[in-house]
Design a protein around this motif. Structure first.
Motif, PDB file in Angstrom:
ATOM      1  N   ASP A  75       9.838 -61.078   4.833  1.00 35.86           N
ATOM      2  CA  ASP A  75       9.847 -61.459   3.416  1.00 35.86           C
ATOM      3  C   ASP A  75      10.802 -62.624   3.181  1.00 35.86           C
ATOM      4  O   ASP A  75      11.684 -62.579   2.300  1.00 35.86           O
ATOM      5  N   THR A  76      10.617 -63.644   3.980  1.00 38.37           N
ATOM      6  CA  THR A  76      11.492 -64.811   3.942  1.00 38.37           C
ATOM      7  C   THR A  76      10.644 -66.075   3.910  1.00 38.37           C
ATOM      8  O   THR A  76       9.612 -66.157   4.582  1.00 38.37           O
ATOM      9  N   VAL A  77      11.101 -67.042   3.140  1.00 41.96           N
ATOM     10  CA  VAL A  77      10.450 -68.345   3.083  1.00 41.96           C
ATOM     11  C   VAL A  77      11.446 -69.392   3.558  1.00 41.96           C
ATOM     12  O   VAL A  77      12.654 -69.261   3.324  1.00 41.96           O
ATOM     13  N   TYR A  78      10.929 -70.395   4.231  1.00 41.60           N
ATOM     14  CA  TYR A  78      11.768 -71.437   4.801  1.00 41.60           C
ATOM     15  C   TYR A  78      11.353 -72.803   4.268  1.00 41.60           C
ATOM     16  O   TYR A  78      10.201 -73.018   3.887  1.00 41.60           O
ATOM     17  N   LEU A  79      12.291 -73.705   4.269  1.00 41.89           N
ATOM     18  CA  LEU A  79      11.985 -75.099   3.967  1.00 41.89           C
ATOM     19  C   LEU A  79      12.628 -75.955   5.049  1.00 41.89           C
ATOM     20  O   LEU A  79      13.862 -76.085   5.096  1.00 41.89           O
ATOM     21  N   GLN A  80      11.795 -76.458   5.935  1.00 38.92           N
ATOM     22  CA  GLN A  80      12.265 -77.367   6.972  1.00 38.92           C
ATOM     23  C   GLN A  80      12.258 -78.777   6.396  1.00 38.92           C
ATOM     24  O   GLN A  80      11.211 -79.265   5.972  1.00 38.92           O
ATOM     25  N   MET A  81      13.419 -79.401   6.409  1.00 38.94           N
ATOM     26  CA  MET A  81      13.551 -80.732   5.818  1.00 38.94           C
ATOM     27  C   MET A  81      13.929 -81.720   6.908  1.00 38.94           C
ATOM     28  O   MET A  81      14.991 -81.591   7.532  1.00 38.94           O
ATOM     29  N   ASN A  82      13.070 -82.681   7.149  1.00 38.55           N
ATOM     30  CA  ASN A  82      13.304 -83.716   8.151  1.00 38.55           C
ATOM     31  C   ASN A  82      13.408 -85.072   7.479  1.00 38.55           C
ATOM     32  O   ASN A  82      12.995 -85.242   6.326  1.00 38.55           O
ATOM     33  N   SER A  83      13.941 -86.025   8.219  1.00 38.51           N
ATOM     34  CA  SER A  83      14.067 -87.402   7.712  1.00 38.51           C
ATOM     35  C   SER A  83      14.682 -87.418   6.324  1.00 38.51           C
ATOM     36  O   SER A  83      14.173 -88.074   5.401  1.00 38.51           O
ATOM     37  N   LEU A  84      15.761 -86.708   6.179  1.00 32.95           N
ATOM     38  CA  LEU A  84      16.391 -86.582   4.869  1.00 32.95           C
ATOM     39  C   LEU A  84      16.938 -87.917   4.373  1.00 32.95           C
ATOM     40  O   LEU A  84      17.405 -88.756   5.158  1.00 32.95           O
ATOM     41  N   LYS A  85      16.868 -88.089   3.063  1.00 38.28           N
ATOM     42  CA  LYS A  85      17.310 -89.311   2.406  1.00 38.28           C
ATOM     43  C   LYS A  85      18.401 -88.967   1.396  1.00 38.28           C
ATOM     44  O   LYS A  85      18.462 -87.831   0.910  1.00 38.28           O
ATOM     45  N   PRO A  86      19.229 -89.924   1.043  1.00 38.74           N
ATOM     46  CA  PRO A  86      20.252 -89.653   0.023  1.00 38.74           C
ATOM     47  C   PRO A  86      19.663 -89.116  -1.272  1.00 38.74           C
ATOM     48  O   PRO A  86      20.290 -88.285  -1.950  1.00 38.74           O
ATOM     49  N   GLU A  87      18.472 -89.555  -1.617  1.00 35.40           N
ATOM     50  CA  GLU A  87      17.843 -89.074  -2.852  1.00 35.40           C
ATOM     51  C   GLU A  87      17.370 -87.625  -2.768  1.00 35.40           C
ATOM     52  O   GLU A  87      16.935 -87.053  -3.772  1.00 35.40           O
ATOM     53  N   ASP A  88      17.456 -87.022  -1.605  1.00 33.12           N
ATOM     54  CA  ASP A  88      17.161 -85.589  -1.465  1.00 33.12           C
ATOM     55  C   ASP A  88      18.373 -84.732  -1.837  1.00 33.12           C
ATOM     56  O   ASP A  88      18.274 -83.500  -1.885  1.00 33.12           O
ATOM     57  N   THR A  89      19.496 -85.368  -2.084  1.00 33.89           N
ATOM     58  CA  THR A  89      20.698 -84.635  -2.452  1.00 33.89           C
ATOM     59  C   THR A  89      20.498 -83.877  -3.757  1.00 33.89           C
ATOM     60  O   THR A  89      20.097 -84.450  -4.765  1.00 33.89           O
ATOM     61  N   ALA A  90      20.728 -82.582  -3.701  1.00 32.03           N
ATOM     62  CA  ALA A  90      20.507 -81.719  -4.869  1.00 32.03           C
ATOM     63  C   ALA A  90      20.919 -80.291  -4.519  1.00 32.03           C
ATOM     64  O   ALA A  90      21.170 -79.978  -3.352  1.00 32.03           O
ATOM     65  N   VAL A  91      20.960 -79.464  -5.537  1.00 32.46           N
ATOM     66  CA  VAL A  91      21.017 -78.025  -5.311  1.00 32.46           C
ATOM     67  C   VAL A  91      19.583 -77.542  -5.199  1.00 32.46           C
ATOM     68  O   VAL A  91      18.756 -77.830  -6.065  1.00 32.46           O
ATOM     69  N   TYR A  92      19.306 -76.841  -4.119  1.00 39.10           N
ATOM     70  CA  TYR A  92      17.957 -76.344  -3.865  1.00 39.10           C
ATOM     71  C   TYR A  92      17.889 -74.866  -4.230  1.00 39.10           C
ATOM     72  O   TYR A  92      18.734 -74.070  -3.805  1.00 39.10           O
ATOM     73  N   TYR A  93      16.864 -74.523  -4.989  1.00 38.61           N
ATOM     74  CA  TYR A  93      16.660 -73.157  -5.435  1.00 38.61           C
ATOM     75  C   TYR A  93      15.324 -72.638  -4.920  1.00 38.61           C
ATOM     76  O   TYR A  93      14.322 -73.355  -4.962  1.00 38.61           O
ATOM     77  N   CYS A  94      15.315 -71.389  -4.472  1.00 37.74           N
ATOM     78  CA  CYS A  94      14.035 -70.757  -4.207  1.00 37.74           C
ATOM     79  C   CYS A  94      13.647 -69.939  -5.430  1.00 37.74           C
ATOM     80  O   CYS A  94      14.503 -69.449  -6.175  1.00 37.74           O
ATOM     81  N   ALA A  95      12.361 -69.829  -5.629  1.00 35.83           N
ATOM     82  CA  ALA A  95      11.840 -69.122  -6.791  1.00 35.83           C
ATOM     83  C   ALA A  95      10.573 -68.393  -6.393  1.00 35.83           C
ATOM     84  O   ALA A  95       9.859 -68.820  -5.480  1.00 35.83           O
ATOM     85  N   GLY A  96      10.298 -67.306  -7.066  1.00 38.55           N
ATOM     86  CA  GLY A  96       9.121 -66.542  -6.729  1.00 38.55           C
ATOM     87  C   GLY A  96       8.507 -65.851  -7.917  1.00 38.55           C
ATOM     88  O   GLY A  96       9.176 -65.583  -8.917  1.00 38.55           O
ATOM     89  N   GLY A  97       7.237 -65.546  -7.765  1.00 40.68           N
ATOM     90  CA  GLY A  97       6.545 -64.812  -8.810  1.00 40.68           C
ATOM     91  C   GLY A  97       5.162 -64.428  -8.334  1.00 40.68           C
ATOM     92  O   GLY A  97       4.610 -65.068  -7.438  1.00 40.68           O
ATOM     93  N   SER A  98       4.619 -63.399  -8.933  1.00 39.36           N
ATOM     94  CA  SER A  98       3.266 -62.969  -8.591  1.00 39.36           C
ATOM     95  C   SER A  98       2.296 -63.456  -9.653  1.00 39.36           C
ATOM     96  O   SER A  98       2.684 -63.710 -10.800  1.00 39.36           O
ATOM     97  N   GLY A  99       1.044 -63.601  -9.253  1.00 39.92           N
ATOM     98  CA  GLY A  99       0.016 -63.980 -10.204  1.00 39.92           C
ATOM     99  C   GLY A  99       0.128 -65.395 -10.733  1.00 39.92           C
ATOM    100  O   GLY A  99      -0.398 -65.697 -11.802  1.00 39.92           O
ATOM    101  N   ILE A 100       0.795 -66.264 -10.000  1.00 38.09           N
ATOM    102  CA  ILE A 100       0.942 -67.653 -10.448  1.00 38.09           C
ATOM    103  C   ILE A 100      -0.305 -68.431 -10.063  1.00 38.09           C
ATOM    104  O   ILE A 100      -0.633 -68.539  -8.887  1.00 38.09           O
ATOM    105  N   ILE A 101      -0.979 -68.981 -11.059  1.00 39.89           N
ATOM    106  CA  ILE A 101      -2.204 -69.716 -10.776  1.00 39.89           C
ATOM    107  C   ILE A 101      -1.858 -71.126 -10.292  1.00 39.89           C
ATOM    108  O   ILE A 101      -0.759 -71.636 -10.529  1.00 39.89           O
ATOM    109  N   LEU A 102      -2.823 -71.741  -9.639  1.00 40.91           N
ATOM    110  CA  LEU A 102      -2.580 -73.026  -8.988  1.00 40.91           C
ATOM    111  C   LEU A 102      -2.012 -74.054  -9.956  1.00 40.91           C
ATOM    112  O   LEU A 102      -1.062 -74.782  -9.634  1.00 40.91           O
ATOM    113  N   SER A 103      -2.554 -74.105 -11.159  1.00 42.30           N
ATOM    114  CA  SER A 103      -2.127 -75.138 -12.111  1.00 42.30           C
ATOM    115  C   SER A 103      -0.686 -74.946 -12.585  1.00 42.30           C
ATOM    116  O   SER A 103      -0.104 -75.856 -13.158  1.00 42.30           O
ATOM    117  N   MET A 104      -0.131 -73.769 -12.358  1.00 42.73           N
ATOM    118  CA  MET A 104       1.241 -73.489 -12.803  1.00 42.73           C
ATOM    119  C   MET A 104       2.244 -73.521 -11.659  1.00 42.73           C
ATOM    120  O   MET A 104       3.437 -73.332 -11.877  1.00 42.73           O
TER     121      MET A 104
END
Length: 124
Positions: A75-104
């Motif tokens: 029950d784990t999700v990963y984000l592999q980030m390669n070729s990182l750029k200064p503009e990728d600097t941020a606080v990264y948050y994971c989020a989850g939910g059920s029943g989320i339709i594609l458009s949302m």
């Protein structure tokens, strides 16, 4: 509860892998996504994955550089980030939910569950 980890400080061009582990629930029916928020900016969608079948979604700014994946057994999700750029600097948050339709998928309001955030800083 979602627990994000893996952030750090690194130079441009480097790689980093973020993890987001869920406790107290299974993610089998969830869409899990990563968002990021840079100082003074809105929180923005980065990448998402449908846990049931592995369908992935990416913002154009990270396509080809970032890869989202999941481990159903953990029950784990990963984000592999390669070729990182200064503009990728941020606080990264994971989020989850059920029943989320594609458009949302890219809308932060669609996600009821959020991790605490992990800082990624990329220097030039």
């Amino acid at each position: 509860q979602l627990q994000a980890s893996g952030g750090g400080l690194l130079q441009a061009g480097g790689s980093l892998r973020l993890s987001c582990a869920a406790s107290g629930r299974t993610l089998s029916r969830f869409v899990m996504s990563w968002f990021r928020q840079a100082p003074g900016k809105e929180r923005e969608f980065v990448a998402g994955i449908k846990f049931s079948d592995g369908t992935t979604y990416y913002d154009d700014s990270v396509k080809g550089r970032f890869t989202i994946s999941r481990d159903n057994a953990k029950d784990t999700v990963y984000l592999q980030m390669n070729s990182l750029k200064p503009e990728d600097t941020a606080v990264y948050y994971c989020a989850g939910g059920s029943g989320i339709i594609l458009s949302m998928t890219r809308q932060k309001s669609a996600y009821p569950y959020w991790g605490q955030g992990t800082q990624v800083t990329v220097s030039s």
